[in-house]
Structures are given as structure tokens and as C-alpha cells.
Design an enzyme around this catalytic site. Structure first.
Site, short mmCIF file in Angstrom:
data_model
loop_
_atom_site.label_atom_id
_atom_site.label_comp_id
_atom_site.label_asym_id
_atom_site.label_seq_id
_atom_site.Cartn_x
_atom_site.Cartn_y
_atom_site.Cartn_z
N GLY A 137 0.95 -0.94 -0.13
CA GLY A 137 0.44 -0.41 -0.28
C GLY A 137 1.31 1.70 0.22
O GLY A 137 0.40 2.25 -0.64
N LYS A 138 1.82 1.45 1.08
CA LYS A 138 2.33 2.20 0.68
C LYS A 138 3.70 2.71 -0.38
O LYS A 138 3.45 3.83 -0.83
CB LYS A 138 3.56 2.40 1.83
CG LYS A 138 5.21 2.88 2.29
CD LYS A 138 4.76 4.28 2.13
CE LYS A 138 5.93 5.39 2.36
NZ LYS A 138 6.67 5.29 0.81
#
Length: 301
Positions: free
Chosen positions: A218-219
Site C-alpha cells: 500500500g505505501k
DNA sequence: AAACAGGAGCCGG
DNA sequence: CCGGCTCCTGTT
């Protein structure tokens, strides 16, 4: 801002909200270097450019009108009114007021997709000096040299080149366990031939595609999407952003997902720029850290 | 000096 | 949800 072309250079006059140092050192890019004369040297889409900040002017050397319009106008986000952005973000928000005041000349760059992807795969669980070293090493070993004055720069390698490497041959760049991710993600990129397709997707669809790549969670997906201009409303939450949000926006949430959701409600389409102001402000001022470099807030992971 | 912690996190079990 | 992961740097 007005701009005009002279032989071999483009001059931007009366530029506001654009500081080269803040823009290049805020953590979004890894390959710009400062020359002894104070100018900055960079390469994107195969073109080298030297950039000078002189009072209210910005001068781009080694370019012409065609390349300026085709590459650099978009790369430096020159079509956006940052004064309006800042007024909107700072309204009724003392935290953003302070973060913007810390780096009012920061701009969000629109960087090459594949370079951004590999750079932020490398960035995971890593520190910035080492990220820079690995990215530069990749370019020097597998990119194409471009000579400018006494400098030799290198294009960022093509996906086809990196995808064909073995983990063994990548050992020299000392990327550790990320070497495998670099190779596999490169192979996926060339198989899917995704870059044109991504341009036509909305932010959420782009994120789904990125998350399917090896080494992209996600990051990293949010960083790649944001810094390549494909997900302008992304709000990457890393250790620094989580600390600054927990410290300065109490109640924004405890998990990365909750914090990102809080930010998107609050900042909307300007989330990406807001994140960059907050990240740079937090890192430079060590928000949420004590003098020994330890977290002052309770860890939430 | 040797050990340890931490770094723009993610994968596989 | 959790352990492990490469390598490097700063601190004790």
C-alpha cells in the site's frame, strides 16, 4: 509566471511557489544533484537539464521550446496554481499553515513511471542516502550514458533490461532482498505493457494494478502513483507521516489505513500535496522523535 | 569494540 | 497477524 525561449535555454520569470532545493530535497526524488555553482542537474525521459534559481527567475539550460513543453512543463507541475492550493489547505488548519510556511516552494514532480516504481520498491525499510546510492548504481550499470558538459548522466534502465537480470548479477548494487522485487516487478511491467493503460485509469484502478506488482504494498503503491502523477489524491502513510498525524492531528487514527482515510476526507483532491508538505516538515523537524531519535508516541504497529 | 536498533515495508505462511 | 528479510549507519 511568464516564460520565453533563448538559444539553448528557457527562462521562467516571476516564478512563485517554486524553490529548487525544497522541491528536490523533500524526499520525492532521488537522482537530482547540486553542482558547485549551486545549480541542479537532472535527467528525465532521456533529457538532461540544468536548472538555476536566480531571484524570481528560474532558468532551464540545455533545453528548447519543444522539450520544455513536452517534458519539463509537466514535470515541474508548472500548470498548477500553488498559491491557490496553499490557501485552500491552510484555511482553518494551523498545522498545514506551519508545514506550508516551512517549505512554501515545494512542488510535486511528475516523474517517469518506471523509475519511480523501482525507486520506491527500493525505498522500503531503507534510508534515503542508501536509496540514492542504489538507484544511481542501477542507472550507471544498466542505463544509457548521456553527456552534458563535463558530466556523464545515465537514463534510468528500461524494464526489459532490469527484467532480464539475475539476482546474482544484481548483487553488486547491494539492494538486499529487494533485488528479487526489482526483477520480478520489471518483468510484470513489460508483460502487462501497462504504462499507457494506467494513464487512462482513475486513481483507485491504478492502485489496484500497482498492488499486484511484486514488492509493492500500500505505501509503495501510493508513492509510485503520487510521484508519477497517476494518483494525485494519494496519501502515502509512512513512519514519518504517521508520527506527524498522531502528534499534530490527534484522533486521525492509529492504523495507516485509518490515517489515509482521515486525510482524504480532510484534504480531498489535494491529499498528495498535503502529504508532501507534512512529510518534509515532519522529517526535517523530527516531529514525534526525541533527541536520541526514538519515537515519543506509542508505536501503533 | 561488538552489539544493537532502525530505516518513505512487503511477502509468505 | 507475524517472522524474516539485505544492507548500512548511528548509537551505546
Amino acid at each position: 509566471m511568464e516564460w520565453h525561449v533563448e538559444k539553448d535555454r528557457v527562462i521562467l520569470r516571476n516564478v512563485t511557489h517554486f524553490n529548487l532545493q525544497q522541491t528536490f530535497e523533500c524526499g520525492q526524488c532521488f537522482r537530482w544533484r547540486r553542482l558547485e555553482n549551486g545549480n541542479w542537474l537532472g535527467i528525465a525521459r532521456g533529457r538532461v537539464v540544468e536548472v538555476e534559481q536566480a531571484g524570481r527567475d528560474i532558468i532551464l539550460y540545455n533545453t528548447d521550446q519543444s522539450d520544455f513543453l513536452r517534458i519539463w512543463y509537466g514535470y515541474f507541475d508548472l500548470g498548477r496554481d500553488y498559491g491557490a492550493v496553499q490557501r485552500k489547505l491552510a484555511q482553518n488548519d494551523p498545522v498545514m499553515q506551519e508545514a506550508i510556511a516551512f517549505a512554501p516552494g515545494l512542488r510535486l514532480l511528475k516523474q517517469d513511471f518506471f523509475e519511480t516504481l523501482i525507486s520506491f520498491i527500493i525505498s522500503q525499510n531503507n534510508n534515503i542516502p542508501r536509496i540514492k546510492r542504489i538507484v544511481e548504481c542501477l542507472a550507471q550499470n544498466y542505463g544509457r550514458p548521456v553527456v552534458y558538459k563535463e558530466h556523464i548522466l545515465h537514463t534510468f534502465p528500461e524494464a526489459e533490461v532490469l527484467g532480464a537480470l539475475s539476482e546474482e548479477s544484481l548483487r553488486c548494487i547491494r539492494a538486499g532482498y529487494r533485488a528479487r522485487y526489482i526483477i520480478r516487478a520489471s518483468q510484470q511491467v513489460q508483460e502487462l505493457d501497462m504504462e499507457d493503460a494506467l494513464e487512462r485509469m482513475d486513481s483507485g484502478a491504478v492502485r489496484q494494478v500497482l498492488l499486484a506488482l511484486h514488492g509493492v504494498g500500500g505505501k509503495v503503491a501510493d508513492c509510485v502513483g503520487l510521484y508519477s502523477g497517476l494518483m494525485p489524491d494519494a496519501f502515502p502513510v509512512d513512519r514519518w507521516v504517521r508520527r506527524v498525524m498522531e502528534t499534530l492531528y490527534p484522533g486521525s487514527g492509529t492504523t495507516n489505513e485509518a490515517i489515509a482515510a482521515f486525510a482524504r476526507r480532510k484534504f480531498g483532491q489535494l491529499s498528495g500535496i498535503a502529504q508532501q508538505y507534512l512529510f518534509y516538515f515532519a522529517r526535517e523537524n523530527r516531529i514525534g522523535m526525541d533527541k536520541q531519535g526514538h519515537e515519543t508516541d506509542l508505536p501503533t504497529e
